[in-house]
Design a protein around this motif. Structure first.
Motif, PDB file in Angstrom:
ATOM      1  N   MET A 189       0.832  -1.209   0.000  1.00 34.92           N
ATOM      2  CA  MET A 189       0.000   0.000   0.000  1.00 34.92           C
ATOM      3  C   MET A 189       0.866   1.258   0.000  1.00 34.92           C
ATOM      4  N   ARG A 190       1.856   1.242   0.886  1.00 29.94           N
ATOM      5  CA  ARG A 190       2.739   2.401   0.991  1.00 29.94           C
ATOM      6  C   ARG A 190       3.560   2.580  -0.295  1.00 29.94           C
ATOM      7  N   GLN A 191       3.990   1.453  -0.866  1.00 32.25           N
ATOM      8  CA  GLN A 191       4.769   1.528  -2.107  1.00 32.25           C
ATOM      9  C   GLN A 191       3.922   2.114  -3.248  1.00 32.25           C
ATOM     10  N   THR A 192       2.679   1.745  -3.271  1.00 30.66           N
ATOM     11  CA  THR A 192       1.771   2.267  -4.296  1.00 30.66           C
ATOM     12  C   THR A 192       1.654   3.779  -4.163  1.00 30.66           C
ATOM     13  N   ARG A 193       1.509   4.230  -2.918  1.00 27.14           N
ATOM     14  CA  ARG A 193       1.364   5.677  -2.693  1.00 27.14           C
ATOM     15  C   ARG A 193       2.624   6.422  -3.116  1.00 27.14           C
ATOM     16  N   VAL A 194       3.797   5.840  -2.768  1.00 28.53           N
ATOM     17  CA  VAL A 194       5.060   6.486  -3.159  1.00 28.53           C
ATOM     18  C   VAL A 194       5.164   6.532  -4.684  1.00 28.53           C
ATOM     19  N   PHE A 195       4.771   5.455  -5.318  1.00 31.42           N
ATOM     20  CA  PHE A 195       4.819   5.395  -6.783  1.00 31.42           C
ATOM     21  C   PHE A 195       3.978   6.524  -7.400  1.00 31.42           C
ATOM     22  N   TRP A 196       2.736   6.643  -6.943  1.00 31.35           N
ATOM     23  CA  TRP A 196       1.852   7.659  -7.515  1.00 31.35           C
ATOM     24  C   TRP A 196       2.282   9.082  -7.147  1.00 31.35           C
ATOM     25  N   PHE A 197       2.901   9.196  -5.973  1.00 29.44           N
ATOM     26  CA  PHE A 197       3.442  10.501  -5.564  1.00 29.44           C
ATOM     27  C   PHE A 197       4.539  10.941  -6.549  1.00 29.44           C
ATOM     28  N   ILE A 198       5.422   9.999  -6.873  1.00 33.02           N
ATOM     29  CA  ILE A 198       6.504  10.322  -7.811  1.00 33.02           C
ATOM     30  C   ILE A 198       5.933  10.620  -9.205  1.00 33.02           C
ATOM     31  N   ILE A 199       4.952   9.840  -9.598  1.00 31.66           N
ATOM     32  CA  ILE A 199       4.312  10.089 -10.907  1.00 31.66           C
ATOM     33  C   ILE A 199       3.742  11.507 -10.956  1.00 31.66           C
ATOM     34  N   CYS A 200       3.089  11.911  -9.870  1.00 32.94           N
ATOM     35  CA  CYS A 200       2.499  13.261  -9.825  1.00 32.94           C
ATOM     36  C   CYS A 200       3.569  14.348  -9.881  1.00 32.94           C
ATOM     37  N   ILE A 201       4.683  14.099  -9.200  1.00 37.59           N
ATOM     38  CA  ILE A 201       5.790  15.076  -9.277  1.00 37.59           C
ATOM     39  C   ILE A 201       6.255  15.212 -10.728  1.00 37.59           C
ATOM     40  N   LEU A 202       6.408  14.063 -11.396  1.00 35.31           N
ATOM     41  CA  LEU A 202       6.854  14.094 -12.796  1.00 35.31           C
ATOM     42  C   LEU A 202       5.851  14.828 -13.686  1.00 35.31           C
ATOM     43  N   ILE A 203       4.579  14.554 -13.456  1.00 37.47           N
ATOM     44  CA  ILE A 203       3.543  15.254 -14.244  1.00 37.47           C
ATOM     45  C   ILE A 203       3.645  16.765 -14.004  1.00 37.47           C
ATOM     46  N   GLY A 204       3.811  17.143 -12.743  1.00 35.17           N
ATOM     47  CA  GLY A 204       3.950  18.561 -12.387  1.00 35.17           C
ATOM     48  C   GLY A 204       5.166  19.174 -13.057  1.00 35.17           C
ATOM     49  N   LEU A 205       6.280  18.416 -13.052  1.00 39.69           N
ATOM     50  CA  LEU A 205       7.502  18.910 -13.686  1.00 39.69           C
ATOM     51  C   LEU A 205       7.294  19.141 -15.180  1.00 39.69           C
ATOM     52  N   ILE A 206       6.720  18.163 -15.836  1.00 38.33           N
ATOM     53  CA  ILE A 206       6.511  18.280 -17.291  1.00 38.33           C
ATOM     54  C   ILE A 206       5.572  19.453 -17.602  1.00 38.33           C
ATOM     55  N   ALA A 207       4.482  19.516 -16.834  1.00 39.02           N
ATOM     56  CA  ALA A 207       3.531  20.613 -17.060  1.00 39.02           C
ATOM     57  C   ALA A 207       4.206  21.959 -16.821  1.00 39.02           C
ATOM     58  N   GLY A 208       5.017  22.034 -15.772  1.00 36.99           N
ATOM     59  CA  GLY A 208       5.699  23.289 -15.439  1.00 36.99           C
ATOM     60  C   GLY A 208       6.709  23.680 -16.502  1.00 36.99           C
ATOM     61  N   LEU A 209       7.438  22.688 -17.024  1.00 40.26           N
ATOM     62  CA  LEU A 209       8.428  22.990 -18.070  1.00 40.26           C
ATOM     63  C   LEU A 209       7.742  23.511 -19.333  1.00 40.26           C
TER      64      LEU A 209
END
Lengths: 285, 120
Positions: free
Chosen positions: B1-21
Motif C-alpha cells: 500500500m505504501r509503495q503504491t502511494r510512493v509510486f503515484w506521488f513520484i508520478i504526480c511530481i513528474l507530471i507537475g515537472l513536465i507541465a511546469g516545463l
C-alpha cells in the motif's frame, strides 16, 4: 465502514513538480531571446533606436528610409511616439541635437500625412533598408492636399536601396532673418491658466519646427523647442508661467527679445478671478 | 500500500515537472521585455551601425559614434562595424552604404589606437 480519504499527497506531488519546473524555467534557465525584432526591445532601447533613426534622418534627409526603419519598431503612430519621446528627452535634459532631430522627424512625418496602415491586404513593401531578410507589409497613404496617392514600393530580391535624399516639406529653422514678434494676445482660458503659448512661423506663415525658445525671468531661464506638439501646430511650444513673474521671450538665438510678459487676471462669469495666459506669435520676416 | 502511494506521488511530481516545463518555456516564458540591443537580429544591428555611420558622416565625431556602438558591443565598438561590413558585402549593400561603414570602421580603428598621454 471506512471512509476513503482524499489523496492530498497526489496534489502535493503535482505542486512540488510544478513549482520546481517553474523555478527552473523562469529563474534558472529562462528562455533566451535572440534574433528578435526592434519591436521587442525594452522601452529605453526602443527610444535609443528611434533616436538613432531621427539622427540619421537629420543627417541624410531620407524620409523614406527613416519611415522604413520606424516601421520596424511597430509603433501605431510613429509621429506621436517621436513627439512623446522628444518631450521626455527634453524634460530629461538630453542633448539639444537629439531632441531637435526627433522633433524634426516627428514633424516631417505628420507634415506629409503618412499613415501606417500595417495590413496584409495592402501592398507588400520591401523595407527600404539594406540587408533585410524579410519583406514588410505596409501601405503609405500620402495625402497631398485633397488628392491621395498610394506609394507602393515593389519587393526586390536584391536588397539594394537607392540613397536619394528626399526634399522635406517641413520648414526648418534656417539662418535667415531673426525671429520677431508678430502679435501677442492675452488669453482667458480657465482650463489652461498661466500658459504661455508660442507659435513660431516662417515668412509664409508655416509653423517652424525645432526652434529654440528661451524664456527668462528675474532669477532664471528655461529653454524648449517648437515641434513637440505637431497635432497643434508644427511651430508650437508652450511654457507654464508663475503668478506675478515678469518674463521675456526669445525665439532662436538671435531673435527679438519679447517682453515683459506677465500673467494677467481674468474672471469667471460670477466675477471670481483666475489667471490667464498669453498667445505669442513670432515670425521670421 | 505504501509503495503504491510512493509510486503515484513520484508520478504526480513528474507530471507537475513536465507541465511546469511546458508552461514555463512555451506557455508563459519570461517576457522579452529585457531584450537589449545586442539581441535583435543581426540585420537590425547592422542597420543600427549604418545609422551610426550616417550620423558620423555629418558629425565627424568618433567619440560619439563609439558611444553609440558600445550599445552593441560594450567592449569593442569596432567589432559591430566589421560585422556590418561583412554582412553588407554579403547582402549587396550599395557602395554608398559600404563606404559609409568603411569610413566609420577606420575612424573607430584610429579612435581606439589614439595613444593615451600619461602624466608622469
Amino acid at each position: 465502514m471506512s471512509r476513503r480519504r482524499f489523496p492530498w499527497y497526489l496534489i502535493t506531488g503535482l505542486l512540488v513538480g510544478l513549482t520546481a519546473a517553474l523555478v527552473y524555467t523562469w529563474l534558472i534557465a529562462p528562455v533566451k531571446y535572440s534574433g528578435t525584432s526592434p519591436a521587442s526591445l525594452t522601452l529605453a532601447e526602443r527610444d535609443r533606436y528611434r533616436s538613432m533613426i531621427a539622427l540619421a534622418y537629420a543627417s541624410n534627409g531620407d524620409l523614406g528610409r527613416a519611415l522604413s526603419r520606424l516601421e520596424l519598431l511597430g509603433d501605431v503612430d510613429p509621429s506621436a511616439a517621436l513627439a512623446e519621446q522628444a518631450q521626455r528627452y527634453q524634460v530629461g535634459g538630453l542633448p539639444y541635437q537629439e531632441v531637435r532631430a526627433i522633433a524634426l522627424l516627428s514633424s516631417a512625418i505628420s507634415a506629409r500625412g503618412i499613415d501606417f496602415l500595417q495590413t496584409a491586404a495592402a501592398a507588400t513593401v520591401t523595407a527600404g533598408i539594406p540587408g533585410f531578410r524579410e519583406t514588410q507589409t505596409a501601405t503609405y497613404a500620402i495625402s497631398a492636399g485633397t488628392a491621395t496617392q498610394l506609394a507602393i514600393i515593389k519587393p526586390s530580391s536584391t536588397p539594394l536601396i537607392t540613397f536619394t535624399p528626399l526634399p522635406t516639406s517641413t520648414p526648418e529653422p534656417t539662418l535667415g532673418a531673426p525671429f520677431s514678434l508678430k502679435t501677442m494676445e492675452q488669453v482667458c482660458d480657465p482650463e489652461e491658466p498661466l500658459l504661455m503659448r508660442v507659435f513660431v512661423s516662417d515668412a509664409s506663415s508655416k509653423g517652424v519646427t525645432g526652434v529654440k525658445v528661451i524664456v527668462t525671468w528675474a532669477d532664471g531661464s528655461d529653454s524648449f523647442f517648437t515641434g513637440m506638439y505637431p497635432e497643434i501646430n508644427r511651430g508650437y511650444a508652450d511654457f507654464r508661467m508663475q503668478e506675478d513673474v515678469e518674463y521675456s521671450l526669445q525665439a532662436g538665438d538671435a531673435g527679438e527679445v519679447i517682453g515683459p510678459i506677465t500673467a494677467g487676471k481674468c474672471s469667471y462669469a460670477d466675477g471670481s478671478p483666475y489667471w490667464g495666459g498669453w498667445r505669442v506669435y513670432v515670425y521670421q520676416p | 500500500m505504501r509503495q503504491t502511494r510512493v509510486f503515484w506521488f513520484i508520478i504526480c511530481i513528474l507530471i507537475g515537472l513536465i507541465a511546469g516545463l511546458i508552461y514555463g518555456w512555451w506557455g508563459n516564458p519570461t517576457l522579452p521585455a529585457k531584450t537589449n540591443l545586442p539581441t535583435p537580429r543581426t540585420d537590425y544591428n547592422n542597420n543600427y551601425v549604418l545609422m551610426t555611420a550616417e550620423v558620423f558622416r555629418v558629425e565627424k565625431d568618433p567619440a560619439s559614434a563609439a558611444v553609440r556602438l558600445l550599445a552593441l558591443d560594450p567592449h569593442d565598438p569596432l567589432r559591430p562595424v566589421q560585422e556590418a561590413i561583412l554582412t553588407a558585402q554579403e547582402n549587396g549593400y550599395n557602395n554608398t552604404d559600404i563606404t559609409l561603414l568603411a569610413d566609420l570602421a577606420s575612424a573607430m580603428l584610429s579612435w581606439q589606437t589614439v595613444p593615451t598621454v600619461v602624466n608622469r
